[in-house]
Enzyme design. Sequence first.
Site, PDB file in Angstrom:
ATOM      1  N   ASP A   1       3.796  -4.582   2.686  1.00 42.49           N
ATOM      2  CA  ASP A   1       2.494  -4.127   3.176  1.00 42.49           C
ATOM      3  C   ASP A   1       2.508  -2.661   3.589  1.00 42.49           C
ATOM      4  O   ASP A   1       2.447  -1.768   2.759  1.00 42.49           O
ATOM      5  CB  ASP A   1       2.042  -5.039   4.318  1.00 42.49           C
ATOM      6  CG  ASP A   1       0.593  -4.825   4.713  1.00 42.49           C
ATOM      7  OD1 ASP A   1      -0.089  -3.993   4.086  1.00 42.49           O
ATOM      8  OD2 ASP A   1       0.127  -5.490   5.647  1.00 42.49           O
TER       9      ASP A   1
ATOM     10  N   GLU B   1      -6.744 -11.461   8.877  1.00 38.63           N
ATOM     11  CA  GLU B   1      -5.657 -10.703   9.496  1.00 38.63           C
ATOM     12  C   GLU B   1      -5.939 -10.452  10.974  1.00 38.63           C
ATOM     13  O   GLU B   1      -5.021 -10.391  11.788  1.00 38.63           O
ATOM     14  CB  GLU B   1      -5.472  -9.378   8.758  1.00 38.63           C
ATOM     15  CG  GLU B   1      -4.338  -8.522   9.270  1.00 38.63           C
ATOM     16  CD  GLU B   1      -4.163  -7.234   8.485  1.00 38.63           C
ATOM     17  OE1 GLU B   1      -3.198  -6.498   8.766  1.00 38.63           O
ATOM     18  OE2 GLU B   1      -4.987  -6.952   7.596  1.00 38.63           O
TER      19      GLU B   1
ATOM     20  N   HIS C   1     -10.889  -6.429  -0.928  1.00 40.34           N
ATOM     21  CA  HIS C   1     -10.200  -5.904   0.244  1.00 40.34           C
ATOM     22  C   HIS C   1     -10.240  -6.899   1.390  1.00 40.34           C
ATOM     23  O   HIS C   1      -9.206  -7.203   2.011  1.00 40.34           O
ATOM     24  CB  HIS C   1     -10.790  -4.569   0.700  1.00 40.34           C
ATOM     25  CG  HIS C   1     -10.081  -4.026   1.904  1.00 40.34           C
ATOM     26  ND1 HIS C   1     -10.453  -4.365   3.183  1.00 40.34           N
ATOM     27  CD2 HIS C   1      -9.001  -3.210   2.013  1.00 40.34           C
ATOM     28  CE1 HIS C   1      -9.638  -3.777   4.044  1.00 40.34           C
ATOM     29  NE2 HIS C   1      -8.752  -3.065   3.360  1.00 40.34           N
TER      30      HIS C   1
ATOM     31  N   HIS D   1       0.896  -1.158   0.000  1.00 40.47           N
ATOM     32  CA  HIS D   1       0.000   0.000   0.000  1.00 40.47           C
ATOM     33  C   HIS D   1       0.936   1.210   0.000  1.00 40.47           C
ATOM     34  O   HIS D   1       1.446   1.608   1.055  1.00 40.47           O
ATOM     35  CB  HIS D   1      -0.898   0.036   1.235  1.00 40.47           C
ATOM     36  CG  HIS D   1      -1.749  -1.181   1.434  1.00 40.47           C
ATOM     37  ND1 HIS D   1      -2.829  -1.478   0.632  1.00 40.47           N
ATOM     38  CD2 HIS D   1      -1.676  -2.179   2.346  1.00 40.47           C
ATOM     39  CE1 HIS D   1      -3.403  -2.601   1.047  1.00 40.47           C
ATOM     40  NE2 HIS D   1      -2.710  -3.038   2.083  1.00 40.47           N
TER      41      HIS D   1
ATOM     42  N   HIS E   1      -1.751 -12.311   4.458  1.00 39.56           N
ATOM     43  CA  HIS E   1      -1.633 -12.494   5.901  1.00 39.56           C
ATOM     44  C   HIS E   1      -2.028 -13.918   6.310  1.00 39.56           C
ATOM     45  O   HIS E   1      -1.220 -14.638   6.873  1.00 39.56           O
ATOM     46  CB  HIS E   1      -2.434 -11.458   6.703  1.00 39.56           C
ATOM     47  CG  HIS E   1      -2.090 -10.053   6.392  1.00 39.56           C
ATOM     48  ND1 HIS E   1      -0.813  -9.556   6.525  1.00 39.56           N
ATOM     49  CD2 HIS E   1      -2.848  -9.026   5.922  1.00 39.56           C
ATOM     50  CE1 HIS E   1      -0.792  -8.289   6.160  1.00 39.56           C
ATOM     51  NE2 HIS E   1      -2.014  -7.934   5.779  1.00 39.56           N
TER      52      HIS E   1
ATOM     53  N   ARG F   1     -15.107  -8.506   4.983  1.00 37.94           N
ATOM     54  CA  ARG F   1     -15.956  -7.498   5.627  1.00 37.94           C
ATOM     55  C   ARG F   1     -16.253  -6.332   4.690  1.00 37.94           C
ATOM     56  O   ARG F   1     -17.232  -5.616   4.875  1.00 37.94           O
ATOM     57  CB  ARG F   1     -15.314  -6.998   6.928  1.00 37.94           C
ATOM     58  CG  ARG F   1     -14.079  -6.157   6.762  1.00 37.94           C
ATOM     59  CD  ARG F   1     -13.546  -5.640   8.106  1.00 37.94           C
ATOM     60  NE  ARG F   1     -12.438  -4.726   7.933  1.00 37.94           N
ATOM     61  CZ  ARG F   1     -11.171  -5.088   7.840  1.00 37.94           C
ATOM     62  NH1 ARG F   1     -10.855  -6.373   7.908  1.00 37.94           N
ATOM     63  NH2 ARG F   1     -10.203  -4.198   7.683  1.00 37.94           N
TER      64      ARG F   1
END
Length: 446
Positions: free
Chosen positions: A319, A234, A204, A62, A268, A207
């Site tokens: 990350d 994660e 993503h 990211h 993860h 959730r």
Amino acid sequence: MPLTTYWLEHAWLGTHVEPGVALEAGGDGRIAALRTGVETPPPGAEVLRGLTVPGLANAHSHAFHRALRSLVQVGSGTFWTWRDFMYKVAQNLTPDSYFALARAVYAEMALAGITNVGEFHYVHHAPGGAPYADPNAMGEALIEAAAAAGIRITLLDTAYLSAGFGQAPNPHQLRFSDGTADAWAERVSALKPRSHALIGAAIHSVRAVPAGQLATVAGWAEERRAPLHVHLSEQTAENDACQEAHGRTPTQLLADHGVLGPRTTGVHNTHLTDIDIALLGGTTTGTCMCPTTERDLADGIGPAGRLQHAGSPLSLGSDSHAVIDLLEEARAMELNERLRSRTRGHWTANALLTAATADGHAALGLADAGRLEAGALADFTTIALDSVRTAGAVPRLGAETAVFAATASDVRHTVVGGRHIVRDGAHTLVPDVPSALAESIAALRA
């Protein structure tokens, strides 16, 4: 373009270190020939002293998180309090400021020997959620930033539609959301690959994409045979919420909707059940471990060894960019497992370098990278064997030296597509990377 000959003092060839290797890079950016037993540099050859390995693949990035370094180390907190800082930085991004930051971050990656980055990209729209005139302006900025820094990118355009199971996006997340997976697919379909860029997809998390829309994202990737990545388990809170909403784990939910498979990578994969591990391994879904971030955020230690044994290929990512050092990520994966098990030697240095090279590139859709052999992309990096960290080691143990002693600071050269991007520790396209980082990060805090 004529051939460029590189003479590698020592080269890691996947299973062993070979002294005296001549590598010819063709005008097409691929390795045209590789010859061993070349004791001295051929006339006119570029001399790379140290250990040359295939270019490193940063399978999970990211880019804008780089602006959080040090800022989030004050006091204590959790992943969720860290996320509040992240939202504040994300709100200040524009296409221009993101280009400037990402160019500097990708240049930092090149200095660390990284030749390909998987950018898990979800900051799509303007604050408040209104699309830019070009709906892909932010993604295009990242693609151009990679070109300006001289590295390859797989843009993993990310579907991010919900704040949680059944919840609308919060104000910070509005600029991440396309509203529906169909709208996401329409927007991302306008992105086109380039010579240095592939277009992939990402969910993503379970959730952030409603269960009924997971198949749309997976189907888009399947139609294009594109890589598909997803943040997976994660946090234990995510697992608990998924169980409450759907009566199953996130891995089981992804399996139910056709997300798992050999072109999918779970990022993860930290808090998994035995059934989860069997599902991931049985479908050859990959696992991207990001140890420096997982420990920085106190996420936990994922079952990397069990996942690989079950059939899940391993890759590595930086990350949140607490540090950008794929050698440290490889080392940390082994050392984390030692701490958990209180035994040593879970992966050989060769296996850890494979995760950082060939398997990482494969997770990003580049099956023809990550190896020093004829026909592969001419992407490679050279690690010093005479620094204060690496001096004195036996050259035939160069893989062990690289993984267990060297750092990103020991990278001397990075070549992408046969072109020198980092020469003698200096970036050839971005003259002052520290200043570029400082200025682009300061602009986000103004």
